[in-house]
Design a protein around this motif. Structure first.
Motif, short mmCIF file in Angstrom:
data_model
loop_
_atom_site.label_atom_id
_atom_site.label_comp_id
_atom_site.label_asym_id
_atom_site.label_seq_id
_atom_site.Cartn_x
_atom_site.Cartn_y
_atom_site.Cartn_z
N GLU A 213 35.61 -62.36 21.23
CA GLU A 213 35.67 -62.11 22.67
C GLU A 213 34.29 -61.77 23.22
O GLU A 213 33.61 -60.89 22.71
CB GLU A 213 36.63 -60.95 22.96
N VAL A 214 33.91 -62.48 24.27
CA VAL A 214 32.64 -62.18 24.95
C VAL A 214 32.85 -60.95 25.81
O VAL A 214 33.69 -60.94 26.72
CB VAL A 214 32.18 -63.38 25.81
N ARG A 215 32.09 -59.90 25.51
CA ARG A 215 32.26 -58.63 26.22
C ARG A 215 31.24 -58.43 27.34
O ARG A 215 31.54 -57.84 28.37
CB ARG A 215 32.17 -57.45 25.23
N LYS A 228 27.02 -60.53 24.33
CA LYS A 228 27.51 -59.62 23.30
C LYS A 228 28.97 -59.98 23.02
O LYS A 228 29.79 -60.04 23.93
CB LYS A 228 27.39 -58.17 23.75
N ILE A 229 29.25 -60.21 21.75
CA ILE A 229 30.55 -60.74 21.33
C ILE A 229 31.16 -59.84 20.27
O ILE A 229 30.47 -59.37 19.36
CB ILE A 229 30.38 -62.18 20.80
N LYS A 230 32.47 -59.65 20.39
CA LYS A 230 33.17 -58.77 19.45
C LYS A 230 34.26 -59.55 18.72
O LYS A 230 35.04 -60.28 19.33
CB LYS A 230 33.79 -57.59 20.18
N ASN A 231 34.30 -59.39 17.39
CA ASN A 231 35.38 -59.95 16.58
C ASN A 231 36.61 -59.09 16.80
O ASN A 231 36.61 -57.90 16.48
CB ASN A 231 34.97 -59.96 15.10
N LYS A 239 25.25 -60.78 18.71
CA LYS A 239 24.57 -61.21 19.92
C LYS A 239 24.19 -62.68 19.79
O LYS A 239 23.77 -63.12 18.73
CB LYS A 239 23.32 -60.36 20.18
N VAL A 240 24.34 -63.41 20.87
CA VAL A 240 24.02 -64.83 20.91
C VAL A 240 23.19 -65.09 22.16
O VAL A 240 23.47 -64.53 23.23
CB VAL A 240 25.30 -65.70 20.92
N ARG A 241 22.18 -65.93 22.02
CA ARG A 241 21.36 -66.31 23.16
C ARG A 241 21.52 -67.80 23.41
O ARG A 241 21.51 -68.60 22.47
CB ARG A 241 19.89 -65.98 22.92
#
Length: 523
Positions: A213-215, A228-231, A239-241
Motif C-alpha cells: 500500500e502506498v502511504r 513510501k510503501i507498506k507491506n 521507499k521508491v523513486r
C-alpha cells in the motif's frame, strides 16, 4: 498466476503505477509498447489484480458502448435528444476494441473468449412519455453510422422474441418499446486486466508488487517522486523513486491525489456510492435471457444505478444479474475503511463538498431510501423488468464502490460530476484518474488522453506516432465522421475478438488512409 512480489526490488524506476486495475494495466501495456526500455513498478494494496472496480462482480456495467444506456442521451428542453456523449462513448469503445485486437495479434493476451462475448444491448421503457423518448432517441442515434443496425419496436410479439423474461406475464395493455443492437458485447474486465498484468509481469523491467500500500508520496527537488510503501502483511516499509506516477486506484485515487500536494488537486472531493445486485441462482431462468436490457434511472439517482437485467459471462459461466441497487457508505473502496470519507475532508475541499451536498439533497434521500429497502421491495423493482420473478430464484450480492467526483465551481461552490476525470500536475509527472462511469470500457481513450497531457513531447515524435497507429489504427482520425474507416476496423476487430459484426453500407467516396486499408484487409 501472477507472483505476489517479484524478487527484483524497484527502488529506482521510471514509472510507478498505483493500483492493479484496468486503467493501470492499459497504461502499462501502452508505455511498454511505446518505450520498451522503461522500468515500471506496479503497487496494489490487495493480493490480486482487478479485485476492486475492475472485477466482473463489482463492475456496474460491462461493455459500455452507449447502445442501451439511456442516461448518455438526455432529452433537451426543446424535446430533441442530445447524442454527443453517446457518440463519444461509442467511438471510444471501438478504440478499446482496436487496442485489444492488437494485443491479441501480438500474442500479449489470451484468446478472446476469456474476456469478451457478443450479447445484444437493449433499451426497454414503458409509458407514453418514455416510449416517445425512446423513439426519438432511436431516430437521433441512427443518424450516426456508429449506431447503424439498431432496431426499434413497440410490437409485443417482436419484444417477446427479443427478451422473453421481460415480456412474459406483462400487462398487454401497457405501452412498451425497446431498441436492440446486436453488436453489443459483454466484457469481463477482471479477466482482461489479469491477462494484461500477466503479460506485463513477463516483460523485462516490470515489477509487480501485491499486498503493498502506498502511504505517502511527495515530489523532490529533482522533480522525481518519492513514495513510501507498506507491506500490509509484514508491516515492512520501503521507499521508491519514480519520474512519473499514475494513480489509478479506483476509489482510493482521491486520498492519494490529496497527499501528492499538487495544486491541480486542490478542491477535489469524493462522494462514495455503494451497490448491490440481485443474482439469479436458477439455471432455467438464466438460460431464458440473453441480453443486456437497460431501463431509465429513477429521478435523482446516480448513473451507476440505471436498472438493468444483465447477462454476463464470468469465469466461463453464464450469469444473470439485476440492479444495481445503490447505497451509501463512507468507504472509498469495497475493501476500504469507514474513515475514508472523513479523512478526505481538507481545508481546500470542504466548501466544494458541502456546496455539492446541499445541491444534491434529492440524491442523498434516494440513497437513504435504497439502503432501507426490504428484500420484498428489491424483488418488486426486479418485477418491473421480469414480471414473473420469484424471490427464491435470487440472492443479494455486494457490488463494488464508486466515488463520484466533487470539484470546485465558481458559480455553485462545488458540483458533483458523474463521469471520469484525469487530474494531472503542470509538469506532467503525476496523473490521477477520478470518477466512475463509463470507466473501463473507455480505458484506452482515457489513457491516450493521459499520454497527450503527460508526455506531450514524446507523443509528437515519429516513433511514438508510428507505434500508436499500430496499436490503434484509427489514431488521429474520427470514426464518427468516417463510415468506411469504421466499417473496415469494426470488421477487423470483430474477426479478431470473435464478435458479431454489423456490415455498414459503403459510402460513395472511399477513404484511402492506412488505417482504413488495414481494416479492409483484415476484413
Amino acid at each position: 498466476m501472477i507472483e505476489k512480489d517479484k524478487a527484483l526490488r524497484a527502488d529506482e524506476v521510471d514509472v510507478v503505477l498505483i493500483g492493479a486495475g484496468i486503467m493501470s494495466a492499459t497504461l502499462g501495456m501502452m508505455l511498454k509498447e511505446l518505450e520498451p526500455g522503461l522500468r515500471i513498478a506496479v503497487f496494489e494494496r490487495l493480493d490480486v489484480a482487478a479485485a476492486e472496480s475492475s472485477d466482473a462482480w463489482n463492475n456496474a456495467g460491462t461493455g459500455h458502448s452507449a447502445f442501451c444506456e439511456l442516461n448518455y442521451t438526455p432529452e433537451r428542453a426543446d424535446g430533441t435528444i442530445e447524442t454527443a456523449k453517446a457518440v463519444t462513448i461509442a467511438e471510444s469503445f471501438e478504440v478499446s476494441k482496436q487496442f485489444w485486437s492488437f494485443l491479441i495479434e501480438q500474442g500479449h493476451i489470451k484468446l478472446p473468449e476469456h474476456f469478451i462475448q457478443s450479447i445484444p444491448h437493449m433499451s426497454f421503457v414503458w409509458g407514453d412519455g418514455n416510449v416517445e423518448f425512446l423513439r426519438k432517441r432511436h431516430q437521433a442515434l441512427t443518424q450516426c453510422h456508429l449506431f447503424q443496425g439498431m432496431e426499434y419496436s413497440e410490437d409485443c410479439e417482436q419484444l417477446t422474441e427479443w427478451m422473453p423474461l421481460v415480456m412474459k406475464g406483462r400487462d398487454l395493455l401497457q405501452k412498451v418499446a425497446a431498441t436492440r443492437m446486436e453488436l453489443g458485447t459483454d466484457v469481463n474486465f477482471g479477466a482482461l486486466t489479469r491477462c494484461m498484468f500477466e503479460q506485463l509481469g513477463r516483460m523485462e523491467g516490470v515489477t509487480l508488487h501485491f499486498g503493498q500500500e502506498v502511504r505517502k508520496l511527495r515530489q523532490e527537488e529533482d522533480m522525481r517522486w518519492r513514495l513510501k510503501i507498506k507491506n500490509r502483511e509484514t508491516g515492512e516499509k520501503r521507499k521508491v523513486r519514480g519520474s512519473f506516477v499514475f494513480i489509478g486506484a479506483g476509489g482510493g485515487s482521491l486520498p492519494l491525489l490529496l497527499k501528492s500536494g499538487i495544486p491541480e488537486g486542490e478542491g477535489f472531493g469524493g462522494f462514495p456510492v455503494s451497490g448491490q445486485w440481485l443474482k439469479c441462482t436458477n439455471p432455467a431462468v438464466i438460460e431464458q435471457h440473453h441480453a443486456k436490457v437497460y431501463g431509465k434511472a429513477s429521478v435523482g439517482s446516480p448513473p451507476m444505478s440505471v436498472p438493468h437485467l444483465d447477462t454476463r459471462f464470468i469465469n466461463g459461466k453464464r450469469e444473470l444479474l439485476f440492479g444495481p441497487y445503490a447505497g451509501f457508505t463512507t468507504k472509498f473502496l469495497k475493501n476500504g475503511s469507514f474513515f475514508d470519507l472523513p479523512l478526505s475532508l481538507k481545508v481546500n475541499n470542504l466548501h466544494p463538498m458541502l456546496a455539492a451536498g446541499v445541491r444534491n439533497l434529492p440524491l442523498t434521500q434516494y440513497l437513504i431510501n435504497q439502503v432501507r429497502q426490504s428484500p420484498d421491495e428489491r424483488v418488486e423493482a426486479l418485477r418491473e423488468y421480469y414480471p414473473e420473478a420469484r424471490p427464491e430464484d435470487w440472492q443479494l450480492e455486494i457490488a463494488g464502490q464508486r466515488v463520484q467526483v466533487i470539484k470546485k465551481d465558481p458559480e455553485h461552490g462545488g458540483v458533483l460530476e458523474f463521469g471520469t476525470e484525469i487530474v494531472s500536475g503542470a509538469d506532467g509527472s503525476l496523473a490521477a484518474l477520478l470518477g466512475a462511469s463509463p470507466g473501463a470500457s473507455t480505458a484506452v481513450s482515457i489513457m491516450l488522453n493521459l499520454l497527450h497531457r503527460c508526455f506531450p513531447d514524446k507523443v509528437k515524435t515519429e516513433a511514438w506516432q508510428s507505434k500508436m497507429k499500430q496499436m490503434i489504427p484509427s489514431y488521429g482520425q474520427s470514426l464518427a465522421q468516417n463510415a468506411e474507416l469504421l466499417r473496415g476496423l469494426r470488421a477487423w476487430t470483430s474477426e479478431v475478438l470473435g464478435l458479431e459484426n454489423v456490415v455498414l453500407e459503403q459510402p460513395e467516396e472511399s477513404d484511402t488512409s492506412d488505417a482504413s486499408n488495414r481494416g479492409m484487409a483484415k476484413s
